[in-house]
Structure formats: C-alpha cells, structure tokens
Design an enzyme around this catalytic site. Structure first.
Site, mmCIF file in Angstrom:
data_model
loop_
_atom_site.group_PDB
_atom_site.id
_atom_site.type_symbol
_atom_site.label_atom_id
_atom_site.label_comp_id
_atom_site.label_asym_id
_atom_site.label_seq_id
_atom_site.Cartn_x
_atom_site.Cartn_y
_atom_site.Cartn_z
ATOM 1 N N GLU A 93 0.723 -1.070 0.054
ATOM 2 C CA GLU A 93 0.007 0.042 -0.154
ATOM 3 C C GLU A 93 0.657 1.257 0.177
ATOM 4 O O GLU A 93 0.579 2.206 -0.721
ATOM 5 C CB GLU A 93 -0.858 0.048 1.225
ATOM 6 C CG GLU A 93 -1.843 0.859 1.304
ATOM 7 C CD GLU A 93 -2.844 0.887 2.659
ATOM 8 O OE1 GLU A 93 -3.328 -0.065 2.721
ATOM 9 O OE2 GLU A 93 -2.737 1.649 3.145
ATOM 10 N N ASP A 94 2.060 1.250 0.736
ATOM 11 C CA ASP A 94 2.589 2.593 0.966
ATOM 12 C C ASP A 94 4.137 2.594 0.234
ATOM 13 O O ASP A 94 4.660 3.652 0.555
ATOM 14 C CB ASP A 94 2.749 2.782 2.419
ATOM 15 C CG ASP A 94 1.522 2.985 3.278
ATOM 16 O OD1 ASP A 94 0.470 3.394 2.520
ATOM 17 O OD2 ASP A 94 1.773 2.979 4.365
#
Ligand code: MN
Length: 494
Positions: free
Chosen positions: A76-77
C-alpha cells in the site's frame, strides 16, 4: 527498553530456527521497503508494522499472521507489488497482505475527490474487509491490530480526521472486536476514541471517576487473604486472583443508566478468581456466598449460558466486609483466555488443526459461537449498497446482543430491542412470513414486544398468512425489514 524486534522474538517463543529465519526475512524486507519513511509522529515507519506484528504474536496467531503484520503496509505505501510479495513469501502470507491492501487501494484511487467520497469508499472498503474476514479471520485481526496502533497516535492528525477515525473506531472497530471476543482490544479502541468523539463527556467521566478505581482495587486486595483462607479450608486453590478495572468509556455508558451515580457502578473494579476446573468455579461461588450475602438479582451464570460471543464466567455481586458492594468473577484459565482474546484464543489452541483445515478448504472454520461470521458472508450478498450494508451491520450485528431460546432450547442471538418478529425471521423466513402471534415464557405477548436475554420464544404460525406492512414500523433488524419488504413487493402489497 528492549527493542521492538527483541520483544517480537520473545513473544513468538518457542520459535524454531526455520521460523526465526522467516521472521527475519519478512522484517528485512519490510525495513528495506519502508526505508527513509517517517511516520507523522516523527518515528521511523517500520516501528508501526513491528508493533502490529508484536500484538499478533501476543495473540498467538502463528508465524504467517505475524509475517503478514510486518508486511501489511508494504504494497500500500511503497512501490512494491503483490507479485513481489508472492515471489518472496508463501501463499498464506501473500493472501493476507493482499486482503489487507485491497481494503485500502480503492480509497487511494479516489483520494483528492473530497471528504464525502472518501467516506463512501471507506464503507466499500469495510465491506470488502468483512468479506475477506469470512474467508480468513486473520485479515480482520491484523486490521484491528493496525487500527489500534494507529489510534495510539491519533493526536498527530488534524482535528477533522481525528474525529472521523475515532468515530469509526467507536462505532465499527470496537464493536467488531467485542463480537469477536477481543475484549481488551475493544476496550482500548473505545478509550482511545472517547476523548475525540465526546470530549465533554470524557472530561466529566474522568472527573467523576477520579481515583475511585485505585481505591477500590486496594480495598479488593485487602480482602483477598480472607477469600484465600476460606478457599483453603475447603481445599480449593485458585490459579490466580486478578483485578479488572472497568475502562472509562464503559463507565460512562454505565453512568448514563445509573443517573450518573458512581456509587451504583459496582463493577468499577472486579475481583477475578481463576480456578483449574469448571466445578471448582461453582464451589468457589458457594463459598463466596456463604462468606458474604449476594446482592439480589446480580448473579449471572455465563458458564451454563455463555454470551453470544462465547464469553463464559460466573459473576456475582456481594456485600463484602462492612457492607461494601463488590463484584466477583469466577472462571477457568481457558475461559479467562477466551474472555480476553476471544476467537484468537481458539486459534492459539488449534493452530495446527486450523492450518490443516485451512490448507484443505482455504477457509477458516470458526468455532460454534462464531457461526455468525459465516452468516455474515451469506447475508452481505443481499445488500447492493454499502451504506445500507454498514447501517445493517451496526444494528443487526454489532449492537448489544441478547440471546433468546426456542422452545427446544436452541439459542438465537439477536440485537437488543429485537421483537418476536425479528426472532421469527431468524428462525426461518417462512416462520416470519406466517407469524400470527407470539408467546414469551408461555405468555402471549404483542408482536412488537421487546425480547430480553433468556426469554423462551414461541411463534404461532397461520398457514398461508402474509406479513403485515405495519410490522415495518417496529421491527428492529434491517435484515427483517428487507425480508418483509421483499415478500410484500412480490405480492404487490407494497
Ligand atoms: Mn498500517
């Protein structure tokens, strides 16, 4: 202070060399991926996945869940893809990471389109998460650990975000934790949200409580020798005697019911006696009641009749020394672990079994008291709109629960305020459709009657009868409403 990594390794003991290497590999991978990333709190990003993994290790969820905890924010990051995770780690870890990522990707694509949109996609995310949870419970447990850690640094966010996150935690994540039996996590989520959602009430509660919890705890400690002596005379040795202080948010809820009178909150701190066997619990109860008179109407046998989330314990409130009213809880070690860790404790004991079933069926099979998770999976299919889904979830699944019995003694678990009609539809849609009357504990009651825990409910059916549109005005569950509307529409009556 021990480093987070050391704490993690300690929490995972006993750990084989092979598993140790796997943890190292996941940690190195996550560390590399999040290199140079700093959290808003100013600390290195990797501390967050490390703390999430630590909590999962404490829950004894097994090595794969812990690895997924370490890796949960990587896709996600950072620019690492799920494919890379699949290449580097086993299927189970990859599945968990992917399930946790999916939940958020939609939101990321939508970001920048305004707050309202973000909220809507959050709702959609939440629905996806519930779906993934039915497939593998660890998805939600990791998500809860993630949320809990984020809530601990809520102060870094701007006020509007704080309020949104806190409200979400209070209305969705905490109730979900409770329904899964994760009492401690639920309580922490509530207390972390409380000051942001209800600042005035929070201050007031703190003022009212003052140092009363500490005082009561030292009083309880002072009467423990009396209890121990009496138990010893009867050849009973507790494994442990503990104290549980009620958390602030639940004190506030109780205060509202008790006219804000703190003296009536008897369980501000409860004494908890842990015994080796179930029969010892009843023996201890008998002795306590001989020592101190019970307060009438306050004894609860959750061993014979567990709460819908599986909670088991004996609760009694007694007039102790000098007439001081205190609550005492008696349970076995297994019950105590389940009371704190809920569904995760089933994982603790059956991890190998679960892993085998998991590999065969690719699904987590919940213990009997958690069948509602399976229900949830079926039931969510009937909702097209994630707003309605979330509303229904809040009322039908997360509201305070009651359990009522069929005449045969089967337990039906319902939200507080449920009526005989809600009950009828839970037993069977046709019973609901054809209901014409209801008996509670052998007495006829109106169909809008509010059921209470322990009620025995019998539905009188009339063959071929159709539900009445007026029921829509009083039934409690969104699911019931949907079923009634559906048949009335089909018969062109609505
Ligand atoms: Mn996270």
């Amino acid at each position: 202070m021990k480093s987070l990594k050391t704490q993690l390794i300690e929490a995972l003991q006993p750990l084989s060399d092979r598993d140790y290497d796997l943890i190292e590999q996941a940690l190195d991978f996550a560390e590399q991926a999040h290199q140079n990333q700093i959290r808003k709190t100013g600390e290195p990003f990797i501390n967050h996945p490390l703390r999430v993994a630590l909590l999962l290790a404490q829950m004894k969820l097994g090595i794969n869940a812990v690895m997924a905890g370490l890796l949960h924010d990587v896709v996600e990051d950072t620019n690492i893809t799920i494919k890379t995770i699949e290449r580097n780690f086993n299927n189970e870890v990859a599945f968990l990471v992917q399930s946790l990522t999916k939940i958020n990707t939609i939101k990321y694509q939508q970001e920048g389109k305004g707050e309202e949109k973000e909220l809507d996609t959050d709702k959609e995310n939440f629905r996806n998460m519930i779906l993934a949870m039915a497939k593998d419970l660890r998805v939600i447990l990791i998500k809860l650990a993630d949320r809990l850690d984020n809530m601990k640094s809520l102060w870094v966010l701007e006020p509007t975000k704080q309020k949104i996150k806190a409200l979400e935690s209070l209305e969705i994540f905490a109730p979900l934790a409770y329904r899964l039996g994760l009492t401690d996590i639920g309580a922490q989520l509530e207390d972390l949200s409380f000051p942001y959602v209800y600042p005035e009430e929070y201050k007031l509660t703190r003022k009212i409580v003052g140092r009363k919890r500490e005082e009561l705890e030292s009083y309880l400690k002072s009467i423990v020798p009396l209890v121990e002596k009496k138990l010893k005379e009867n050849n009973l040795t507790p494994l442990k005697i503990k104290y549980r202080a009620k958390h602030l948010y639940s004190i506030w809820r109780k205060l509202q019911k008790e006219d804000m009178d703190i003296k009536r909150v008897y369980d501000l701190v409860a004494m908890r006696i842990i015994m080796p066997k179930t029969e010892d619990c009843y023996a201890v109860l008998g002795i306590i009641h001989q020592m101190w008179k019970p307060v009438p109407g306050r004894f609860k046998d959750y061993i014979a009749l567990p709460k819908p989330n599986g909670y088991q314990s004996l609760h009694t409130t007694v007039f102790s020394e000098h007439g001081r009213i205190v609550e005492i809880q008696i349970r076995t070690k297994e019950m105590d672990e389940e009371a704190e860790w809920g569904i995760a404790s089933h994982w603790m004991y059956h991890e190998t079994k679960q892993t085998k079933i998991y590999q065969k069926k690719k699904q987590f099979i919940p213990p009997k008291s958690f069948y509602w998770i399976k229900q949830l999976q079926e039931w969510q299919k009937t909702f097209y709109n994630s707003n309605q889904f979330l509303e229904s979830l809040k009322i039908d699944f997360f509201k305070d629960r009651i359990f009522v019995l069929t005449p045969k003694g089967d337990i039906i678990d319902l939200p507080e305020g449920a009526t005989p009609i809600d009950f009828a539809y839970q037993v069977h849609t046709e019973i609901g459709n054809q209901a014409s009357g209801a008996k509670v504990n052998d007495k006829l009651v109106p169909l809008n009657y509010h059921l209470k825990s322990g009620d025995v409910v019998e539905i009188i059916v009339q063959k071929g009868k159709l539900p009445s549109a007026s029921w829509l005005g009083f039934v409690k569950m969104i699911e019931t409403k949907k079923k009634i509307e559906e048949i009335l529409r089909r018969k062109k009556l609505l």
